[in-house]
Design a protein around this motif. Structure first.
Motif, PDB file in Angstrom:
ATOM      1  N   VAL A 102    -106.444 -23.566 -55.447  1.00 21.05           N
ATOM      2  CA  VAL A 102    -106.934 -24.285 -56.637  1.00 21.05           C
ATOM      3  C   VAL A 102    -106.727 -25.785 -56.471  1.00 21.05           C
ATOM      4  CG1 VAL A 102    -106.534 -24.657 -59.105  1.00 21.05           C
ATOM      5  CG2 VAL A 102    -106.608 -22.340 -58.198  1.00 21.05           C
ATOM      6  N   LEU A 103    -105.536 -26.187 -56.035  1.00 22.03           N
ATOM      7  CA  LEU A 103    -105.262 -27.614 -55.831  1.00 22.03           C
ATOM      8  C   LEU A 103    -106.188 -28.205 -54.772  1.00 22.03           C
ATOM      9  CD1 LEU A 103    -103.529 -30.113 -56.385  1.00 22.03           C
ATOM     10  CD2 LEU A 103    -101.903 -29.276 -54.664  1.00 22.03           C
ATOM     11  N   ARG A 104    -106.385 -27.466 -53.675  1.00 24.37           N
ATOM     12  CA  ARG A 104    -107.287 -27.949 -52.613  1.00 24.37           C
ATOM     13  C   ARG A 104    -108.715 -28.090 -53.130  1.00 24.37           C
ATOM     14  NH1 ARG A 104    -106.716 -23.941 -49.362  1.00 24.37           N
ATOM     15  NH2 ARG A 104    -104.794 -24.744 -48.429  1.00 24.37           N
ATOM     16  N   THR A 105    -109.149 -27.138 -53.946  1.00 22.35           N
ATOM     17  CA  THR A 105    -110.501 -27.206 -54.491  1.00 22.35           C
ATOM     18  C   THR A 105    -110.674 -28.393 -55.422  1.00 22.35           C
ATOM     19  OG1 THR A 105    -110.639 -24.792 -54.370  1.00 22.35           O
ATOM     20  CG2 THR A 105    -112.263 -25.915 -55.741  1.00 22.35           C
ATOM     21  N   PRO A 190    -107.041 -31.242 -43.321  1.00 25.31           N
ATOM     22  CA  PRO A 190    -107.534 -32.462 -43.967  1.00 25.31           C
ATOM     23  C   PRO A 190    -108.733 -33.088 -43.266  1.00 25.31           C
ATOM     24  CG  PRO A 190    -105.142 -32.456 -43.908  1.00 25.31           C
ATOM     25  CD  PRO A 190    -105.589 -31.286 -43.086  1.00 25.31           C
ATOM     26  N   GLU A 191    -108.698 -33.168 -41.919  1.00 23.91           N
ATOM     27  CA  GLU A 191    -109.824 -33.768 -41.206  1.00 23.91           C
ATOM     28  C   GLU A 191    -111.078 -32.899 -41.333  1.00 23.91           C
ATOM     29  OE1 GLU A 191    -108.942 -34.651 -37.175  1.00 23.91           O
ATOM     30  OE2 GLU A 191    -107.520 -36.270 -37.652  1.00 23.91           O
ATOM     31  N   GLY A 192    -110.902 -31.593 -41.192  1.00 27.18           N
ATOM     32  CA  GLY A 192    -112.051 -30.705 -41.315  1.00 27.18           C
ATOM     33  C   GLY A 192    -112.663 -30.734 -42.702  1.00 27.18           C
ATOM     34  N   LEU A 193    -111.812 -30.742 -43.746  1.00 31.50           N
ATOM     35  CA  LEU A 193    -112.333 -30.818 -45.109  1.00 31.50           C
ATOM     36  C   LEU A 193    -112.986 -32.168 -45.373  1.00 31.50           C
ATOM     37  CD1 LEU A 193    -109.537 -29.035 -47.173  1.00 31.50           C
ATOM     38  CD2 LEU A 193    -111.856 -28.224 -46.728  1.00 31.50           C
ATOM     39  N   ALA A 194    -112.511 -33.221 -44.710  1.00 27.89           N
ATOM     40  CA  ALA A 194    -113.159 -34.527 -44.853  1.00 27.89           C
ATOM     41  C   ALA A 194    -114.584 -34.490 -44.301  1.00 27.89           C
ATOM     42  CB  ALA A 194    -112.339 -35.604 -44.144  1.00 27.89           C
ATOM     43  N   VAL A 195    -114.772 -33.796 -43.174  1.00 25.12           N
ATOM     44  CA  VAL A 195    -116.119 -33.652 -42.610  1.00 25.12           C
ATOM     45  C   VAL A 195    -117.008 -32.839 -43.554  1.00 25.12           C
ATOM     46  CG1 VAL A 195    -117.445 -32.703 -40.684  1.00 25.12           C
ATOM     47  CG2 VAL A 195    -115.292 -33.882 -40.245  1.00 25.12           C
ATOM     48  N   ILE A 196    -116.461 -31.746 -44.094  1.00 25.83           N
ATOM     49  CA  ILE A 196    -117.238 -30.927 -45.024  1.00 25.83           C
ATOM     50  C   ILE A 196    -117.548 -31.709 -46.295  1.00 25.83           C
ATOM     51  CG2 ILE A 196    -117.229 -28.793 -46.371  1.00 25.83           C
ATOM     52  CD1 ILE A 196    -115.405 -27.586 -44.242  1.00 25.83           C
ATOM     53  N   MET A 197    -116.599 -32.520 -46.770  1.00 27.79           N
ATOM     54  CA  MET A 197    -116.837 -33.358 -47.939  1.00 27.79           C
ATOM     55  C   MET A 197    -117.956 -34.357 -47.669  1.00 27.79           C
ATOM     56  SD  MET A 197    -114.220 -35.966 -49.904  1.00 27.79           S
ATOM     57  CE  MET A 197    -112.968 -34.701 -50.109  1.00 27.79           C
ATOM     58  N   LEU A 198    -117.968 -34.917 -46.463  1.00 24.53           N
ATOM     59  CA  LEU A 198    -119.047 -35.835 -46.093  1.00 24.53           C
ATOM     60  C   LEU A 198    -120.398 -35.135 -46.116  1.00 24.53           C
ATOM     61  CD1 LEU A 198    -119.755 -38.696 -45.108  1.00 24.53           C
ATOM     62  CD2 LEU A 198    -119.407 -37.888 -42.769  1.00 24.53           C
ATOM     63  N   GLN A 267    -121.375 -24.508 -47.223  1.00 21.58           N
ATOM     64  CA  GLN A 267    -120.942 -25.554 -46.301  1.00 21.58           C
ATOM     65  C   GLN A 267    -119.656 -25.162 -45.590  1.00 21.58           C
ATOM     66  OE1 GLN A 267    -121.922 -25.972 -49.421  1.00 21.58           O
ATOM     67  NE2 GLN A 267    -123.142 -27.818 -49.716  1.00 21.58           N
ATOM     68  N   VAL A 268    -118.680 -24.650 -46.347  1.00 20.86           N
ATOM     69  CA  VAL A 268    -117.408 -24.237 -45.741  1.00 20.86           C
ATOM     70  C   VAL A 268    -117.602 -22.975 -44.903  1.00 20.86           C
ATOM     71  CG1 VAL A 268    -115.025 -23.564 -46.226  1.00 20.86           C
ATOM     72  CG2 VAL A 268    -116.156 -25.252 -47.685  1.00 20.86           C
ATOM     73  N   GLU A 279    -106.289 -23.063 -44.326  1.00 21.44           N
ATOM     74  CA  GLU A 279    -106.292 -24.462 -44.752  1.00 21.44           C
ATOM     75  C   GLU A 279    -107.684 -24.972 -45.137  1.00 21.44           C
ATOM     76  OE1 GLU A 279    -106.093 -24.427 -40.168  1.00 21.44           O
ATOM     77  OE2 GLU A 279    -105.224 -23.345 -41.864  1.00 21.44           O
ATOM     78  N   PHE A 280    -108.710 -24.149 -44.949  1.00 26.63           N
ATOM     79  CA  PHE A 280    -110.072 -24.521 -45.342  1.00 26.63           C
ATOM     80  C   PHE A 280    -110.557 -23.740 -46.568  1.00 26.63           C
ATOM     81  CE2 PHE A 280    -109.944 -25.840 -40.928  1.00 26.63           C
ATOM     82  CZ  PHE A 280    -110.609 -27.052 -40.944  1.00 26.63           C
TER      83      PHE A 280
END
Length: 329
Positions: A102-105, A190-198, A267-268, A279-280
């Motif tokens: 939940v926090l990650r989302t 964190p880096e992978g989620l940053a790419v997905i966020m982009l 996307q994920v 972590e994803f």
């Protein structure tokens, strides 16, 4: 001849005629027939019926499963489904991994929404200041990126950030003192989620830009000129003139972006080849894993129902803000 004989007799005005009766659609509001009140509901009836047929059964089934014990045995009919009350919710809410998801989302959705709105507003303001041909070119690029299917866009981003053949790593490696060849962006969460966020931002920005550009055309030029005459700079005009006019649109776009970004799934899922690591995990992929990987359909339904309730909270905040804006106007 007397003065009375030479005086011109006064003309008597013709009697006033009663005004013609008003047409039915121009009568005062209090005199209109009550039959027109049902017209909006009649027009909305087909849409409401389709929504009830498409979403009604899945939503009812989702709520039912969340209060039952339902696994593969119940799916194949070997055992009957039994009602367990709030046990599924208690188990989910008592799981530390769920709260981490939940926090990650929330962090993921919040970052995506903020960057989407900031970049979208900047591009919308830019479109108001560029020449005609450049404005058309940027609009075509925005519409093309917006119309690209999510799976195609995800595949493109996987290639851009590939550790061996990625264009992004090659471009960064050309900077002095930077060596990114072979860097794996998905080795850490964190880096992978940053790419997905982009990727999410890239797909959401065109809609925001087009909507805000349409809203900027409704900003009165007279108010902007008056603000400049009062000594306001570009930032002052934007803050005290442009933003108040665009506030309803910004509230709407922010709410829709929160709903869309908290509901991110393809996307994920595609970026991690159908098996997102812990972590994803975000709420949608976590619910999918519980239901179709662990085969606990009841807990998956409970997580999905909690997600729906969270999004209903966002919608409630949106409706409250819109009602406040309507009262001010």
């Amino acid at each position: 001849m007397s003065a009375a004989d030479t005086t011109t007799p006064a003309k008597v005005p013709p009697p006033r005629q009663a005004p013609p009766p008003l047409p039915r659609d121009r009568r005062p509001r209090g005199q209109r027939t009550s039959g027109g009140a049902h017209a909006p509901w009649l027009l909305l009836a087909p849409c409401l019926l389709i929504l009830a047929l498409v979403m009604g059964y899945p939503l009812v089934r989702l709520v039912t499963l969340s209060f039952q014990k339902f696994g593969q045995s119940q799916l194949w009919g070997f055992q009957p489904a039994e009602t367990v009350g709030f046990d599924n919710f208690a188990e989910v809410l008592g799981d530390g991994e769920f709260w981490a998801v939940v926090l990650r989302t929330i962090v993921f959705a919040g970052g995506a929404v903020v960057f989407t709105m900031v970049i979208g507003m900047a591009l919308a303001l830019l479109l108001q200041r560029v020449s005609g041909w450049l404005k058309i070119l940027i609009s075509i690029v925005l519409v093309a990126s917006w119309g690209m299917p999510v799976i195609v866009a995800t595949t493109v981003f996987k290639w851009l950030f590939d550790s061996d053949y990625g264009v992004f790593n090659a471009l960064l490696s050309k900077l002095p003192g930077v060596e990114m060849i072979g860097h794996n962006w998905f080795a850490s969460g964190p880096e992978g989620l940053a790419v997905i966020m982009l990727l999410v931002i890239w797909g959401a920005v065109p809609f925001v830009v087009i909507t805000l550009s349409a809203g900027l055309t409704q900003v009165p030029k007279e108010l902007e000129e008056a603000a400049r005459l009062d000594g306001a700079g570009s930032w002052g005009v934007f803050r005290y003139v442009t933003l108040p006019v665009l506030k309803p649109i910004i509230v709407m776009l922010t709410t829709l972006s929160v709903i869309w970004d908290m509901g991110v799934f393809p996307q994920v899922f595609v970026m991690r080849n159908g098996h997102p690591e812990p972590e994803f995990q975000v709420l949608n992929t976590y619910s999918y894993d519980r239901a179709f990987v662990v085969n606990d359909y009841a807990q998956g339904s409970a997580i999905a129902l909690i997600t729906v309730l969270l999004l209903l909270g966002v919608v409630a905040v949106y409706m409250r803000q819109m009602l406040k804006i309507g009262e001010v106007e």
